[in-house]
Design a protein around this motif. Structure first.
Motif, PDB file in Angstrom:
ATOM      1  N   ARG A   6      53.810  87.518  37.066  1.00 15.18           N
ATOM      2  CA  ARG A   6      55.109  88.210  37.085  1.00 15.18           C
ATOM      3  C   ARG A   6      55.820  87.882  38.381  1.00 15.18           C
ATOM      4  O   ARG A   6      55.258  88.049  39.465  1.00 15.18           O
ATOM      5  CB  ARG A   6      54.928  89.714  36.981  1.00 15.18           C
ATOM      6  CG  ARG A   6      54.457  90.132  35.582  1.00 15.18           C
ATOM      7  CD  ARG A   6      54.716  91.561  35.332  1.00 15.18           C
ATOM      8  NE  ARG A   6      56.111  91.786  34.979  1.00 15.18           N
ATOM      9  CZ  ARG A   6      56.502  92.290  33.817  1.00 15.18           C
ATOM     10  NH1 ARG A   6      55.616  92.589  32.907  1.00 15.18           N
ATOM     11  NH2 ARG A   6      57.769  92.507  33.583  1.00 15.18           N
ATOM     12  N   ILE A   7      57.050  87.437  38.243  1.00 18.31           N
ATOM     13  CA  ILE A   7      57.881  87.097  39.396  1.00 18.31           C
ATOM     14  C   ILE A   7      59.079  88.043  39.393  1.00 18.31           C
ATOM     15  O   ILE A   7      59.728  88.235  38.369  1.00 18.31           O
ATOM     16  CB  ILE A   7      58.351  85.623  39.317  1.00 18.31           C
ATOM     17  CG1 ILE A   7      57.136  84.683  39.360  1.00 18.31           C
ATOM     18  CG2 ILE A   7      59.336  85.312  40.442  1.00 18.31           C
ATOM     19  CD1 ILE A   7      57.464  83.223  39.082  1.00 18.31           C
ATOM     20  N   LEU A   8      59.357  88.613  40.552  1.00 14.92           N
ATOM     21  CA  LEU A   8      60.512  89.501  40.717  1.00 14.92           C
ATOM     22  C   LEU A   8      61.574  88.768  41.521  1.00 14.92           C
ATOM     23  O   LEU A   8      61.290  88.226  42.587  1.00 14.92           O
ATOM     24  CB  LEU A   8      60.094  90.782  41.456  1.00 14.92           C
ATOM     25  CG  LEU A   8      61.218  91.726  41.893  1.00 14.92           C
ATOM     26  CD1 LEU A   8      62.027  92.218  40.695  1.00 14.92           C
ATOM     27  CD2 LEU A   8      60.647  92.896  42.676  1.00 14.92           C
ATOM     28  N   CYS A   9      62.796  88.768  40.996  1.00 17.36           N
ATOM     29  CA  CYS A   9      63.917  88.159  41.708  1.00 17.36           C
ATOM     30  C   CYS A   9      65.045  89.177  41.812  1.00 17.36           C
ATOM     31  O   CYS A   9      65.773  89.406  40.847  1.00 17.36           O
ATOM     32  CB  CYS A   9      64.396  86.902  40.990  1.00 17.36           C
ATOM     33  SG  CYS A   9      65.699  86.032  41.905  1.00 17.36           S
ATOM     34  N   PRO A  10      65.179  89.812  42.984  1.00 16.68           N
ATOM     35  CA  PRO A  10      66.317  90.718  43.189  1.00 16.68           C
ATOM     36  C   PRO A  10      67.593  89.897  43.363  1.00 16.68           C
ATOM     37  O   PRO A  10      67.593  88.903  44.084  1.00 16.68           O
ATOM     38  CB  PRO A  10      65.971  91.446  44.494  1.00 16.68           C
ATOM     39  CG  PRO A  10      64.558  91.100  44.802  1.00 16.68           C
ATOM     40  CD  PRO A  10      64.263  89.819  44.106  1.00 16.68           C
ATOM     41  N   VAL A  11      68.669  90.306  42.699  1.00 17.59           N
ATOM     42  CA  VAL A  11      69.944  89.607  42.832  1.00 17.59           C
ATOM     43  C   VAL A  11      71.051  90.606  43.145  1.00 17.59           C
ATOM     44  O   VAL A  11      71.031  91.736  42.666  1.00 17.59           O
ATOM     45  CB  VAL A  11      70.307  88.781  41.571  1.00 17.59           C
ATOM     46  CG1 VAL A  11      69.286  87.693  41.309  1.00 17.59           C
ATOM     47  CG2 VAL A  11      70.449  89.664  40.344  1.00 17.59           C
ATOM     48  N   ASP A  12      72.002  90.176  43.962  1.00 15.90           N
ATOM     49  CA  ASP A  12      73.144  91.034  44.307  1.00 15.90           C
ATOM     50  C   ASP A  12      74.443  90.510  43.675  1.00 15.90           C
ATOM     51  O   ASP A  12      75.519  90.899  44.071  1.00 15.90           O
ATOM     52  CB  ASP A  12      73.285  91.166  45.822  1.00 15.90           C
ATOM     53  CG  ASP A  12      73.686  89.870  46.505  1.00 15.90           C
ATOM     54  OD1 ASP A  12      73.731  88.815  45.838  1.00 15.90           O
ATOM     55  OD2 ASP A  12      73.950  89.894  47.719  1.00 15.90           O
ATOM     56  N   LEU A 124      54.820  87.717  42.845  1.00 13.26           N
ATOM     57  CA  LEU A 124      55.651  86.968  43.778  1.00 13.26           C
ATOM     58  C   LEU A 124      57.066  87.512  43.726  1.00 13.26           C
ATOM     59  O   LEU A 124      57.601  87.767  42.646  1.00 13.26           O
ATOM     60  CB  LEU A 124      55.684  85.474  43.402  1.00 13.26           C
ATOM     61  CG  LEU A 124      56.614  84.567  44.220  1.00 13.26           C
ATOM     62  CD1 LEU A 124      56.111  84.420  45.654  1.00 13.26           C
ATOM     63  CD2 LEU A 124      56.747  83.195  43.563  1.00 13.26           C
ATOM     64  N   ILE A 125      57.675  87.689  44.901  1.00  6.90           N
ATOM     65  CA  ILE A 125      59.079  88.062  44.992  1.00  6.90           C
ATOM     66  C   ILE A 125      59.841  86.848  45.502  1.00  6.90           C
ATOM     67  O   ILE A 125      59.442  86.243  46.498  1.00  6.90           O
ATOM     68  CB  ILE A 125      59.300  89.253  45.958  1.00  6.90           C
ATOM     69  CG1 ILE A 125      58.547  90.495  45.471  1.00  6.90           C
ATOM     70  CG2 ILE A 125      60.797  89.545  46.115  1.00  6.90           C
ATOM     71  CD1 ILE A 125      58.554  91.650  46.469  1.00  6.90           C
ATOM     72  N   VAL A 126      60.926  86.498  44.818  1.00 13.49           N
ATOM     73  CA  VAL A 126      61.785  85.394  45.246  1.00 13.49           C
ATOM     74  C   VAL A 126      63.167  85.993  45.513  1.00 13.49           C
ATOM     75  O   VAL A 126      63.772  86.555  44.610  1.00 13.49           O
ATOM     76  CB  VAL A 126      61.892  84.295  44.159  1.00 13.49           C
ATOM     77  CG1 VAL A 126      62.813  83.173  44.625  1.00 13.49           C
ATOM     78  CG2 VAL A 126      60.514  83.755  43.797  1.00 13.49           C
ATOM     79  N   LEU A 127      63.641  85.896  46.769  1.00 16.66           N
ATOM     80  CA  LEU A 127      64.952  86.465  47.065  1.00 16.66           C
ATOM     81  C   LEU A 127      65.694  85.646  48.096  1.00 16.66           C
ATOM     82  O   LEU A 127      65.088  84.927  48.894  1.00 16.66           O
ATOM     83  CB  LEU A 127      64.848  87.928  47.500  1.00 16.66           C
ATOM     84  CG  LEU A 127      64.425  88.269  48.909  1.00 16.66           C
ATOM     85  CD1 LEU A 127      64.859  89.697  49.235  1.00 16.66           C
ATOM     86  CD2 LEU A 127      62.929  88.175  49.050  1.00 16.66           C
ATOM     87  N   ALA A 128      67.016  85.767  48.039  1.00 18.82           N
ATOM     88  CA  ALA A 128      67.894  85.054  48.967  1.00 18.82           C
ATOM     89  C   ALA A 128      67.858  85.730  50.330  1.00 18.82           C
ATOM     90  O   ALA A 128      67.712  86.945  50.431  1.00 18.82           O
ATOM     91  CB  ALA A 128      69.319  85.037  48.428  1.00 18.82           C
ATOM     92  N   THR A 129      68.018  84.920  51.375  1.00 23.22           N
ATOM     93  CA  THR A 129      68.079  85.482  52.723  1.00 23.22           C
ATOM     94  C   THR A 129      69.461  86.016  53.045  1.00 23.22           C
ATOM     95  O   THR A 129      69.621  86.780  53.986  1.00 23.22           O
ATOM     96  CB  THR A 129      67.715  84.424  53.791  1.00 23.22           C
ATOM     97  OG1 THR A 129      68.619  83.322  53.664  1.00 23.22           O
ATOM     98  CG2 THR A 129      66.290  83.958  53.634  1.00 23.22           C
ATOM     99  N   HIS A 130      70.467  85.621  52.268  1.00 25.79           N
ATOM    100  CA  HIS A 130      71.843  86.068  52.471  1.00 25.79           C
ATOM    101  C   HIS A 130      72.380  86.616  51.167  1.00 25.79           C
ATOM    102  O   HIS A 130      71.998  86.152  50.095  1.00 25.79           O
ATOM    103  CB  HIS A 130      72.743  84.903  52.898  1.00 25.79           C
ATOM    104  CG  HIS A 130      72.429  84.366  54.247  1.00 25.79           C
ATOM    105  ND1 HIS A 130      71.278  83.665  54.512  1.00 25.79           N
ATOM    106  CD2 HIS A 130      73.113  84.429  55.407  1.00 25.79           C
ATOM    107  CE1 HIS A 130      71.274  83.312  55.783  1.00 25.79           C
ATOM    108  NE2 HIS A 130      72.377  83.759  56.354  1.00 25.79           N
ATOM    109  N   GLY A 131      73.284  87.573  51.276  1.00 30.28           N
ATOM    110  CA  GLY A 131      73.930  88.118  50.090  1.00 30.28           C
ATOM    111  C   GLY A 131      75.409  87.863  50.150  1.00 30.28           C
ATOM    112  O   GLY A 131      75.857  86.871  50.714  1.00 30.28           O
TER     113      GLY A 131
END
Length: 171
Positions: A6-12, A124-131
């Motif tokens: 399972r991969i979590l990808c938070p998005v803004d 695994l969490i995959v997220l951007a360093t900038h929003g």
């Protein structure tokens, strides 16, 4: 990589988070993992949501500052509309990926992302360093930094590509 289930990808809903989503999709495809896409509503009265809601129900903008009951109505409308925005935002990136789950939560992004990682049994969490730009970028950036330090699983951070950084600096 095959250990990821399972991969979590938070998005803004920014272009930066779309880059992270693209990488999360690639990792999910190559490992056969489920992909959980999470959007956190930190401020239901943010312009991002209000624009979408008032296109659907223009009367809500007039009621914006009136009373608590109205604010609760706007918050509910924001939550309902945001799932549609999230799916629309992710549509092209997740095309062809079989196991995708969309989640919308309301609250502090840091807490909601960590809670989501626990709730979804994330590997695994995959997220951007900038929003999104301006002060929002600083908030998202600090969220990414805190997630790296406190996450219950590995975290992969994605920096914006050079072209986007140059474009943002010029804006």
């Amino acid at each position: 990589m095959s250990d990821f289930k399972r991969i979590l990808c938070p998005v803004d809903l920014s272009e930066f988070s779309l880059e992270a989503l693209g990488l999360a999709v690639q990792l999910a495809e190559s490992s056969g993992a489920a992909l959980d896409i999470l959007h956190v509503i930190h401020n239901p009265f943010d312009e991002l949501y209000m624009t979408s809601i008032t296109q659907t129900d223009p009367a809500l903008i007039d009621a914006y500052a009136v009373e608590t009951q109205t604010r609760a109505k706007i918050t509910r409308a924001t939550e309902e509309r945001t799932e549609a925005l999230l799916k629309q935002f992710c549509r092209d990136a997740v095309k062809g990926l079989a196991n995708v789950h969309y989640h919308v939560r309301n609250g502090d992004p840091f807490d909601c992302i960590l809670d989501g990682a626990e709730d979804f049994l994330t590997d695994l969490i995959v997220l951007a360093t900038h929003g999104r730009t301006g002060i929002k970028r600083l908030v998202i950036g600090s969220v990414a930094e805190k997630i790296v330090r406190h996450a219950p699983c590995p975290v992969l951070t994605v920096k914006p590509n050079r072209n986007q950084r140059v474009h943002e600096a010029a804006a």
